[in-house]
Design a protein around this motif. Structure first.
Motif, PDB file in Angstrom:
ATOM      1  N   LYS A  86       6.283  -7.293   3.738  1.00  0.00           N
ATOM      2  CA  LYS A  86       5.353  -8.382   3.437  1.00  0.00           C
ATOM      3  C   LYS A  86       3.935  -8.023   3.865  1.00  0.00           C
ATOM      4  N   LEU A  87       3.805  -7.338   5.003  1.00  0.00           N
ATOM      5  CA  LEU A  87       2.482  -6.905   5.443  1.00  0.00           C
ATOM      6  C   LEU A  87       1.872  -5.932   4.435  1.00  0.00           C
ATOM      7  N   GLN A  88       2.676  -4.989   3.970  1.00  0.00           N
ATOM      8  CA  GLN A  88       2.172  -4.014   3.008  1.00  0.00           C
ATOM      9  C   GLN A  88       1.787  -4.673   1.696  1.00  0.00           C
ATOM     10  N   ALA A  89       2.581  -5.641   1.254  1.00  0.00           N
ATOM     11  CA  ALA A  89       2.247  -6.353   0.019  1.00  0.00           C
ATOM     12  C   ALA A  89       0.961  -7.161   0.179  1.00  0.00           C
ATOM     13  N   ALA A  90       0.715  -7.680   1.390  1.00  0.00           N
ATOM     14  CA  ALA A  90      -0.496  -8.460   1.629  1.00  0.00           C
ATOM     15  C   ALA A  90      -1.738  -7.575   1.699  1.00  0.00           C
ATOM     16  N   ALA A  91      -1.584  -6.348   2.218  1.00  0.00           N
ATOM     17  CA  ALA A  91      -2.746  -5.465   2.387  1.00  0.00           C
ATOM     18  C   ALA A  91      -3.034  -4.620   1.155  1.00  0.00           C
ATOM     19  N   LEU A  92      -2.037  -4.397   0.306  1.00  0.00           N
ATOM     20  CA  LEU A  92      -2.195  -3.476  -0.817  1.00  0.00           C
ATOM     21  C   LEU A  92      -3.334  -3.844  -1.764  1.00  0.00           C
ATOM     22  N   PRO A  93      -3.496  -5.109  -2.192  1.00  0.00           N
ATOM     23  CA  PRO A  93      -4.592  -5.417  -3.122  1.00  0.00           C
ATOM     24  C   PRO A  93      -5.966  -5.063  -2.560  1.00  0.00           C
ATOM     25  N   THR A  94      -6.180  -5.297  -1.263  1.00  0.00           N
ATOM     26  CA  THR A  94      -7.474  -4.961  -0.664  1.00  0.00           C
ATOM     27  C   THR A  94      -7.682  -3.451  -0.639  1.00  0.00           C
ATOM     28  N   LEU A  95      -6.651  -2.690  -0.262  1.00  0.00           N
ATOM     29  CA  LEU A  95      -6.776  -1.236  -0.218  1.00  0.00           C
ATOM     30  C   LEU A  95      -7.058  -0.670  -1.617  1.00  0.00           C
ATOM     31  N   GLN A  96      -6.368  -1.199  -2.611  1.00  0.00           N
ATOM     32  CA  GLN A  96      -6.596  -0.722  -3.967  1.00  0.00           C
ATOM     33  C   GLN A  96      -7.998  -1.074  -4.463  1.00  0.00           C
ATOM     34  N   SER A  97      -8.500  -2.242  -4.058  1.00  0.00           N
ATOM     35  CA  SER A  97      -9.852  -2.621  -4.484  1.00  0.00           C
ATOM     36  C   SER A  97     -10.920  -1.721  -3.865  1.00  0.00           C
ATOM     37  N   LEU A  98     -10.583  -1.039  -2.762  1.00  0.00           N
ATOM     38  CA  LEU A  98     -11.521  -0.125  -2.110  1.00  0.00           C
ATOM     39  C   LEU A  98     -11.408   1.302  -2.642  1.00  0.00           C
ATOM     40  N   GLY A  99     -10.518   1.518  -3.616  1.00  0.00           N
ATOM     41  CA  GLY A  99     -10.391   2.837  -4.222  1.00  0.00           C
ATOM     42  C   GLY A  99      -9.218   3.654  -3.745  1.00  0.00           C
ATOM     43  N   PHE A 100      -8.373   3.108  -2.853  1.00  0.00           N
ATOM     44  CA  PHE A 100      -7.202   3.845  -2.383  1.00  0.00           C
ATOM     45  C   PHE A 100      -6.071   3.730  -3.409  1.00  0.00           C
ATOM     46  N   SER A 101      -5.297   4.789  -3.532  1.00  0.00           N
ATOM     47  CA  SER A 101      -4.153   4.812  -4.448  1.00  0.00           C
ATOM     48  C   SER A 101      -2.881   5.060  -3.638  1.00  0.00           C
ATOM     49  N   LEU A 102      -1.899   4.181  -3.810  1.00  0.00           N
ATOM     50  CA  LEU A 102      -0.654   4.273  -3.055  1.00  0.00           C
ATOM     51  C   LEU A 102       0.280   5.297  -3.685  1.00  0.00           C
ATOM     52  N   LEU A 103       0.846   6.165  -2.836  1.00  0.00           N
ATOM     53  CA  LEU A 103       1.878   7.111  -3.252  1.00  0.00           C
ATOM     54  C   LEU A 103       3.229   6.647  -2.724  1.00  0.00           C
ATOM     55  N   SER A 104       4.277   7.086  -3.379  1.00  0.00           N
ATOM     56  CA  SER A 104       5.619   6.756  -2.916  1.00  0.00           C
ATOM     57  C   SER A 104       5.933   7.545  -1.650  1.00  0.00           C
ATOM     58  N   PRO A 105       6.886   7.068  -0.832  1.00  0.00           N
ATOM     59  CA  PRO A 105       7.204   7.768   0.431  1.00  0.00           C
ATOM     60  C   PRO A 105       7.586   9.221   0.244  1.00  0.00           C
ATOM     61  N   ASP A 106       8.231   9.572  -0.873  1.00  0.00           N
ATOM     62  CA  ASP A 106       8.631  10.962  -1.067  1.00  0.00           C
ATOM     63  C   ASP A 106       7.452  11.868  -1.421  1.00  0.00           C
ATOM     64  N   GLN A 107       6.262  11.276  -1.617  1.00  0.00           N
ATOM     65  CA  GLN A 107       5.052  12.054  -1.885  1.00  0.00           C
ATOM     66  C   GLN A 107       4.089  12.028  -0.693  1.00  0.00           C
ATOM     67  N   ALA A 108       4.609  11.694   0.485  1.00  0.00           N
ATOM     68  CA  ALA A 108       3.749  11.528   1.657  1.00  0.00           C
ATOM     69  C   ALA A 108       2.957  12.790   1.978  1.00  0.00           C
ATOM     70  N   GLU A 109       3.527  13.958   1.706  1.00  0.00           N
ATOM     71  CA  GLU A 109       2.830  15.195   2.038  1.00  0.00           C
ATOM     72  C   GLU A 109       1.587  15.432   1.176  1.00  0.00           C
ATOM     73  N   ARG A 110       1.475  14.714   0.085  1.00  0.00           N
ATOM     74  CA  ARG A 110       0.308  14.848  -0.781  1.00  0.00           C
ATOM     75  C   ARG A 110      -0.775  13.829  -0.468  1.00  0.00           C
ATOM     76  N   ALA A 111      -0.486  12.885   0.425  1.00  0.00           N
ATOM     77  CA  ALA A 111      -1.437  11.802   0.704  1.00  0.00           C
ATOM     78  C   ALA A 111      -2.627  12.312   1.508  1.00  0.00           C
ATOM     79  N   ASP A 112      -3.763  11.668   1.272  1.00  0.00           N
ATOM     80  CA  ASP A 112      -4.966  11.979   2.046  1.00  0.00           C
ATOM     81  C   ASP A 112      -5.022  11.174   3.343  1.00  0.00           C
TER      82      ASP A 112
END
Length: 245
Positions: A86-112
């Motif tokens: 629920k915390l992640q769902a609440a924070a995701l729209p704000t992070l995306q509006s700032l230009g961040f792109s969410l990756l799936s957990p199996d792609q964590a090694e590619r995250a910035d």
């Protein structure tokens, strides 16, 4: 044999006690009605106390991210606690509006960036003290001034003392809606170095129960002004969506 009239001093004391009790009861009624009217007014924004730490590297883009969940946050939560989902769902729209792109957990090694979220909830019970109890200023039968139904030392409400009528205090305690404080935190780390790039907190106070619907507005307040958010505490109002007429 004719009726014997009460002593004028006793009568005046009785009337003064009744009048004082009525005035106090009327003032209390005005305060309660005013508070009820204010609480009934629809809120138009969520007010938060915000504080930011750390300076986002100049020129660095938002990039990709994954949520970093601590082992303690993965443990079973207490009943009624807000889950990390629920915390992640609440924070995701704000992070995306700032230009961040969410990756799936199996792609964590590619995250910035690694994003760590937190929520602290504090609930403070409150007591209300009523000087006249639930019967108003004149007692349960409408005859006595305040406190006539609470008799310290076993005295009755008709106790005579020094030629005047004595009335005992009548304070009664009752539970009020609790005072709730919600405090969210957002920590952005560089995935490769684990360096903290930005940290922000937002807290919101309210009366009543914990309301999860305000969490998205707290995260929006916490990251307002990113990446150039000013340091130090500040107060931010995030408008609530208004229904179209």
């Amino acid at each position: 044999m004719g009726l014997r009239m009460a002593h004028p001093g006793i009568l005046r004391s009785f009337l003064r006690g009744c009048m004082r009790g009525f005035v106090r009861w009327l003032m209390l009624l005005c305060v309660v009605c005013g508070a009820a009217w204010l609480s009934g007014c629809a809120a138009t924004s969520v007010t938060s106390q915000v504080q930011s730490f750390g300076q986002w590297p100049p020129g660095r883009k938002a990039g990709t991210f994954v949520f970093d969940v601590l082992p303690s946050q993965q443990a079973p939560q207490a009943p009624g606690a807000v889950s990390q989902d629920k915390l992640q769902a609440a924070a995701l729209p704000t992070l995306q509006s700032l230009g961040f792109s969410l990756l799936s957990p199996d792609q964590a090694e590619r995250a910035d960036v690694l994003v760590q979220l937190g929520l602290a909830v504090r609930v403070e019970p409150r007591l209300r003290y009523e000087p006249y109890g639930s019967h108003g200023p004149f007692g349960p039968w409408g005859l006595f001034p305040p406190g006539a139904y609470a008799y310290p030392h076993g005295r009755s409400p008709h106790h005579w003392r020094g030629g005047s009528v004595w009335w005992g205090p009548g304070w009664v305690a009752s539970m009020e809606p609790p005072w709730v404080t919600l405090r969210v935190s957002v920590i952005l780390r560089d995935r490769r170095t684990s360096q903290v790039l930005h940290e922000a907190h937002a807290s919101h106070d309210r009366l009543g129960a914990v309301d999860e619907s305000v969490l998205p507005y707290l995260f929006r307040a916490a990251l307002q002004g990113f990446p150039d958010a000013p340091p130090g505490p500040r107060v931010i109002d995030v408008p609530l969506p208004q229904d179209a007429p």
